[in-house]
Design an enzyme around this catalytic site. Structure first.
Site, mmCIF file in Angstrom:
data_model
loop_
_atom_site.group_PDB
_atom_site.id
_atom_site.type_symbol
_atom_site.label_atom_id
_atom_site.label_comp_id
_atom_site.label_asym_id
_atom_site.label_seq_id
_atom_site.Cartn_x
_atom_site.Cartn_y
_atom_site.Cartn_z
ATOM 1 N N GLY A 1 38.508 4.678 9.086
ATOM 2 C CA GLY A 1 39.144 3.762 8.393
ATOM 3 C C GLY A 1 39.329 3.939 6.815
ATOM 4 N N PHE B 1 41.955 -13.872 1.399
ATOM 5 C CA PHE B 1 41.065 -14.228 0.424
ATOM 6 C C PHE B 1 41.714 -13.650 -0.778
ATOM 7 C CE2 PHE B 1 38.430 -13.980 4.286
ATOM 8 C CZ PHE B 1 37.945 -15.072 4.469
ATOM 9 N N ASN C 1 35.820 1.331 13.611
ATOM 10 C CA ASN C 1 37.304 1.028 13.920
ATOM 11 C C ASN C 1 37.855 1.403 15.016
ATOM 12 O OD1 ASN C 1 36.919 -0.499 11.204
ATOM 13 N ND2 ASN C 1 37.280 1.714 10.226
ATOM 14 N N GLU D 1 37.818 -4.233 13.892
ATOM 15 C CA GLU D 1 36.470 -3.742 13.143
ATOM 16 C C GLU D 1 35.334 -4.419 13.594
ATOM 17 O OE1 GLU D 1 38.019 -3.211 8.757
ATOM 18 O OE2 GLU D 1 38.871 -5.044 9.509
#
Length: 137
Positions: free
Chosen positions: A11, A100, A24, A71
């Site tokens: 990743g 976020f 991942n 993940e």
């Protein structure tokens, strides 16, 4: 419960930089399993690890255009899983995906997700063998 299998790929190492290395696995298809899950991951050596798994498009960093990715943060694991075939059994849904406003707020939530994963295991016990069909990715 849902069981997925797939090969671990490289990743962008963002989770590792945040302090939560992940295995991942690229997913195809719809986002029906989007969210954060308690899971058990079976490694090629047969060992099974409690894991906190995120399935989604990493919208904090990529918005809605990120590719769909599983993940898995394996508890008590240190090693290299790149290229290995993993079996991931999703056993409990923790929360939906969220966006976020900073890496710090994401990191705080990941800490909580891991605490919730450990608390779930403490309350509901040991690993149970898969009961759902296995979907190969």
């Amino acid at each position: 419960m849902y069981t997925l299998t797939g090969f671990v790929e490289h990743g962008d190492a963002r989770a590792r930089e945040l302090g939560f290395p992940t295995a991942n696995i690229a997913l195809e298809g719809e986002d029906t399993l989007d969210g954060v899950w308690v899971a058990y991951v079976r490694c090629p050596d047969g060992n099974i690890h409690l894991s906190c798994v995120s399935i989604g498009r990493r919208q904090t960093f990529y918005g809605e255009v990120g590719r769909l990715l599983l993940e898995a943060h394996l508890m008590n694991f240190a090693g290299d899983l790149y290229g290995q075939l993993l079996e991931v059994e999703l056993v409990h849904f923790l929360r939906p995906q969220m966006t976020f406003d900073s890496a710090e707020s994401l990191t705080s939530q990941i800490h909580k997700d891991i605490e919730d994963t450990v608390a779930w295991k403490a309350e509901y016990g040991h690993y149970l063998p898969p009961t759902a069909s296995v979907a190969k990715i």
